[in-house]
Motif scaffolding. Sequence first.
Motif, PDB file in Angstrom:
ATOM      1  N   GLY A  23       0.809  -1.209   0.000  1.00  0.00           N
ATOM      2  CA  GLY A  23       0.000   0.000   0.000  1.00  0.00           C
ATOM      3  C   GLY A  23       0.843   1.260   0.000  1.00  0.00           C
ATOM      4  O   GLY A  23       0.563   2.224  -0.726  1.00  0.00           O
ATOM      5  N   LEU A  24       1.906   1.265   0.817  1.00  0.00           N
ATOM      6  CA  LEU A  24       2.808   2.416   0.861  1.00  0.00           C
ATOM      7  C   LEU A  24       3.485   2.628  -0.492  1.00  0.00           C
ATOM      8  O   LEU A  24       3.597   3.767  -0.986  1.00  0.00           O
ATOM      9  CB  LEU A  24       3.866   2.218   1.947  1.00  0.00           C
ATOM     10  CG  LEU A  24       3.437   2.398   3.396  1.00  0.00           C
ATOM     11  CD1 LEU A  24       4.552   1.960   4.335  1.00  0.00           C
ATOM     12  CD2 LEU A  24       3.034   3.839   3.694  1.00  0.00           C
ATOM     13  N   GLU A  25       3.927   1.536  -1.103  1.00  0.00           N
ATOM     14  CA  GLU A  25       4.623   1.646  -2.377  1.00  0.00           C
ATOM     15  C   GLU A  25       3.701   2.184  -3.469  1.00  0.00           C
ATOM     16  O   GLU A  25       4.142   2.942  -4.342  1.00  0.00           O
ATOM     17  CB  GLU A  25       5.209   0.284  -2.766  1.00  0.00           C
ATOM     18  CG  GLU A  25       6.382  -0.115  -1.868  1.00  0.00           C
ATOM     19  CD  GLU A  25       6.858  -1.535  -2.085  1.00  0.00           C
ATOM     20  OE1 GLU A  25       6.172  -2.291  -2.804  1.00  0.00           O
ATOM     21  OE2 GLU A  25       7.915  -1.897  -1.510  1.00  0.00           O
ATOM     22  N   LYS A  26       2.414   1.840  -3.405  1.00  0.00           N
ATOM     23  CA  LYS A  26       1.456   2.394  -4.369  1.00  0.00           C
ATOM     24  C   LYS A  26       1.309   3.901  -4.199  1.00  0.00           C
ATOM     25  O   LYS A  26       0.970   4.617  -5.149  1.00  0.00           O
ATOM     26  CB  LYS A  26       0.096   1.714  -4.196  1.00  0.00           C
ATOM     27  CG  LYS A  26       0.044   0.286  -4.709  1.00  0.00           C
ATOM     28  CD  LYS A  26      -1.333  -0.318  -4.501  1.00  0.00           C
ATOM     29  CE  LYS A  26      -1.389  -1.740  -5.013  1.00  0.00           C
ATOM     30  NZ  LYS A  26      -2.736  -2.371  -4.772  1.00  0.00           N
ATOM     31  N   PRO A  31       9.108   2.163   2.839  1.00  0.00           N
ATOM     32  CA  PRO A  31       8.853   1.918   4.269  1.00  0.00           C
ATOM     33  C   PRO A  31       9.759   2.715   5.198  1.00  0.00           C
ATOM     34  O   PRO A  31       9.290   3.275   6.190  1.00  0.00           O
ATOM     35  CB  PRO A  31       9.097   0.411   4.403  1.00  0.00           C
ATOM     36  CG  PRO A  31       8.760  -0.140   3.061  1.00  0.00           C
ATOM     37  CD  PRO A  31       9.212   0.902   2.079  1.00  0.00           C
ATOM     38  N   GLU A  32      11.043   2.809   4.865  1.00  0.00           N
ATOM     39  CA  GLU A  32      11.975   3.511   5.743  1.00  0.00           C
ATOM     40  C   GLU A  32      11.752   5.027   5.745  1.00  0.00           C
ATOM     41  O   GLU A  32      12.275   5.734   6.606  1.00  0.00           O
ATOM     42  CB  GLU A  32      13.430   3.200   5.357  1.00  0.00           C
ATOM     43  CG  GLU A  32      13.833   3.638   3.973  1.00  0.00           C
ATOM     44  CD  GLU A  32      13.602   2.578   2.900  1.00  0.00           C
ATOM     45  OE1 GLU A  32      14.275   2.653   1.861  1.00  0.00           O
ATOM     46  OE2 GLU A  32      12.770   1.677   3.117  1.00  0.00           O
ATOM     47  N   ASN A  33      10.959   5.510   4.791  1.00  0.00           N
ATOM     48  CA  ASN A  33      10.635   6.932   4.736  1.00  0.00           C
ATOM     49  C   ASN A  33       9.218   7.228   5.216  1.00  0.00           C
ATOM     50  O   ASN A  33       8.777   8.384   5.156  1.00  0.00           O
ATOM     51  CB  ASN A  33      10.799   7.454   3.302  1.00  0.00           C
ATOM     52  CG  ASN A  33      12.220   7.369   2.808  1.00  0.00           C
ATOM     53  OD1 ASN A  33      13.158   7.525   3.592  1.00  0.00           O
ATOM     54  ND2 ASN A  33      12.402   7.114   1.524  1.00  0.00           N
ATOM     55  N   PRO A 238      -8.693   3.643  -1.146  1.00  0.00           N
ATOM     56  CA  PRO A 238      -7.314   4.085  -1.344  1.00  0.00           C
ATOM     57  C   PRO A 238      -6.335   2.930  -1.126  1.00  0.00           C
ATOM     58  O   PRO A 238      -6.722   1.868  -0.628  1.00  0.00           O
ATOM     59  CB  PRO A 238      -7.148   5.166  -0.270  1.00  0.00           C
ATOM     60  CG  PRO A 238      -8.090   4.741   0.814  1.00  0.00           C
ATOM     61  CD  PRO A 238      -9.268   4.147   0.118  1.00  0.00           C
ATOM     62  N   PRO A 239      -5.071   3.113  -1.466  1.00  0.00           N
ATOM     63  CA  PRO A 239      -4.076   2.038  -1.276  1.00  0.00           C
ATOM     64  C   PRO A 239      -3.954   1.586   0.172  1.00  0.00           C
ATOM     65  O   PRO A 239      -3.722   0.394   0.436  1.00  0.00           O
ATOM     66  CB  PRO A 239      -2.774   2.666  -1.772  1.00  0.00           C
ATOM     67  CG  PRO A 239      -3.216   3.689  -2.768  1.00  0.00           C
ATOM     68  CD  PRO A 239      -4.485   4.253  -2.205  1.00  0.00           C
ATOM     69  N   LEU A 240      -4.097   2.510   1.124  1.00  0.00           N
ATOM     70  CA  LEU A 240      -4.037   2.162   2.538  1.00  0.00           C
ATOM     71  C   LEU A 240      -5.342   2.553   3.213  1.00  0.00           C
ATOM     72  O   LEU A 240      -5.847   3.654   3.029  1.00  0.00           O
ATOM     73  CB  LEU A 240      -2.878   2.872   3.245  1.00  0.00           C
ATOM     74  CG  LEU A 240      -1.482   2.294   3.101  1.00  0.00           C
ATOM     75  CD1 LEU A 240      -0.491   3.107   3.935  1.00  0.00           C
ATOM     76  CD2 LEU A 240      -1.431   0.827   3.513  1.00  0.00           C
TER      77      LEU A 240
END
Length: 277
Positions: A23-26, A31-33, A238-240
């Motif tokens: 979801g974050l990548e979409k 992740p680290e950011n 939404p993605p997340l």
Amino acid sequence: MNNSEKISAHYHHGTLLSAIQVGLEKLGIRPENASVEDLGPVDEFHIGGRIASAHFLDQLEITSTQSILDIGCGLGGSARFVAKTYGANVTGIDLTPEYVETGTVLCDWVGLSDRIALHCGNAQALPFENASFDGAFMMHVGMNIEDKAALFSEVSRVLKPGGKLGIYDIMKTNDDDFIYPVPWATTSATSWLAEPKEYRSALEANGLQIVKEEDRRDFAMAFFEKMKAASDAADGPPPLGLHVLMQQSTAQKIPNMVANLQAGRISPVEIIVTKPR
């Protein structure tokens, strides 16, 4: 399988961390950011999300010198909000191992591992010493706990004198037949909705004094209306979002909860209490 195992199984996802990462990548976020705000849509598993958290938690007057207990912490979203917003140290406890394991990774992603510790355990048998915490809160947790008196006995035990407890739970408001499944239970077998008066009785029986009570039904109705409008406008979720947690069952659970809310069977209620000095 006992009740605790049934409840944990209800929330188990299987690939939750990777689903959040996707979801974050979409959204174009590594992740680290990721920030606490980025994770908010998926890790605040209660009506109103981050807006509800801020309204509720501000009333506890949390400070940076305090140690706070998050009861039923889930992925630790509210714990991260408290640590970032108020600067407090937060300890979370939850029945579901996958939530605790995933939440611990999320704390590391946002750089809050030094102020947050998440544990797997039962809120009715807290693994903490007497008077360990300056404050405590629980958000949409009591619906999965049958013995409210045992719960608040433990919370009272680990609270320091003068400490505040905040409760933001979905509570029963009439005796009509309830529609399942909902986000916290597939059937009535693991759902123990109680009326506000039952909460008050269990709290007072354990020496906790009620400071304030607020029914948040109107807020909840407006929140779901906005959520539906946003989903319709975007032609999908939404993605997340909480659909990442509930997966395919989201299409049943959210409409059922809204229907129960509209019918006056339930309402999200805040109760703020103190432990006398």
